[in-house]
Design an enzyme around this catalytic site. Structure first.
Site, PDB file in Angstrom:
ATOM      1  CG  HIS A   1      -1.850   1.109   1.335  1.00 14.16           C
ATOM      2  ND1 HIS A   1      -1.906   1.955   2.430  1.00 14.16           N
ATOM      3  CD2 HIS A   1      -2.818   1.536   0.486  1.00 14.16           C
ATOM      4  CE1 HIS A   1      -2.862   2.845   2.254  1.00 14.16           C
ATOM      5  NE2 HIS A   1      -3.435   2.612   1.081  1.00 14.16           N
TER       6      HIS A   1
ATOM      7  CD  GLU B   1      -2.675   1.874  -3.410  1.00 10.50           C
ATOM      8  OE1 GLU B   1      -3.623   2.660  -3.584  1.00 10.50           O
ATOM      9  OE2 GLU B   1      -1.783   2.080  -2.562  1.00 10.50           O
TER      10      GLU B   1
ATOM     11  CG  HIS C   1      -3.545   9.496  -0.438  1.00  8.15           C
ATOM     12  ND1 HIS C   1      -4.434  10.324   0.227  1.00  8.15           N
ATOM     13  CD2 HIS C   1      -4.154   8.286  -0.513  1.00  8.15           C
ATOM     14  CE1 HIS C   1      -5.520   9.640   0.537  1.00  8.15           C
ATOM     15  NE2 HIS C   1      -5.381   8.401   0.104  1.00  8.15           N
TER      16      HIS C   1
END
Length: 272
Positions: free
Chosen positions: A27, A54, A69
């Site tokens: 992640h 990811e 993000h």
């Protein structure tokens, strides 16, 4: 011939056993140990044995795709720039590593092409689109120009229109709709299974990627319709083993090394 066939079957057993385990997806890279969505985090994920990484992606003012993000840089830098209003050159001036520790000082916002370049042969990248469908034409063009094969690339998004456009323009890429399930005061999970199945069909998604707050019957209903099921973000080994027992295709985690070790040890203990 019979002996050769037997030996071939025996030789394949470890591979078959490993294939039964869900993919371990790092992640934002190995983001517990390195700054999220940066090249150090992605490179560390590969060293820790992740099957995939990811990352989160936005489109810049000058139509470049960067890995970050949030829609701005407040969380990861001492300077706050809005990604969609900034050029790649402006974003590259920022230090997005120091917030995670002095040894990461000077780490820069990576581009999609830089992240893709870290992906080894036989591994995958899960590309989460955080902005809107305006990124899709630029994304597909860059992916086609990359060295990765179609099966190494998975596109994910909470935004239904992003998945719809990806699948309509480039159906060869797998694309999963992201959904965060919540439980209401009566204990019902929202959205319900019928709503989820309708959305998956409407946007042409290959599967669902969700948090782990979901009932086994829900999972069975989704998989019975031929959709894949993936889960995020699981850092607890017990929860990861529970997800594996329910037939999840992949587990996204901030600690890929720990989850990989946990599932491997559990498989060894059970004789798989």
């Amino acid at each position: 011939m019979r002996i050769s066939l037997t030996l071939a079957i025996v030789a394949c057993l470890p591979l078959l056993s490993h294939a039964a385990e869900p993919l371990i997806v790092a992640h934002r890279g190995a983001s517990k140990a390195a700054p999220e969505n940066t090249l150090p985090a992605f490179r560390l994920a590969w060293k820790l044995g992740a099957d995939a990484i990811e990352g989160d992606f936005h489109l810049t003012k000058d139509k470049r795709i960067v890995c970050i993000h949030d829609a701005d840089t407040k969380k990861v830098s001492s300077r706050n720039l809005v990604v969609s209003r900034s050029t790649l050159a402006e974003l590259k001036e920022l230090d997005v590593g120091s917030f995670h520790g002095e040894k990461f000082k000077g780490t820069r916002v990576p581009t999609l092409s830089e992240v893709v370049a870290t992906v080894p042969d036989g591994k995958q990248i899960f590309i989460e689109i955080k902005c809107g469908p305006e990124i899709v034409p630029f994304l597909l063009k860059q992916l086609e120009a990359s060295s990765l094969r179609h099966e190494q690339i998975v596109i994910i998004s909470f935004k239904e229109e992003v998945i719809r456009q990806v699948k309509s323009q480039s159906p060869e890429y797998e694309a999963f709709w992201l959904c965060a399930f919540k439980t209401d005061k009566e204990g019902a999970v929202k959205p319900g299974v019928d709503e989820v199945l309708q959305k998956l069909a409407a946007i042409g998604a290959d599967g669902l990627s969700s948090n782990s707050r979901i009932a086994e019957s829900f999972i069975e209903a989704v998989k019975a319709k031929g959709y894949q099921w993936h889960v995020w973000t699981v850092d607890d080994p017990d929860e990861a083993r529970r997800m594996e027992s329910l037939g999840v295709e992949s587990i996204t985690t901030n600690v890929p090394g720990l989850i990989r070790q946990s599932l491997t040890e559990a498989a060894g203990a059970s004789g798989r």
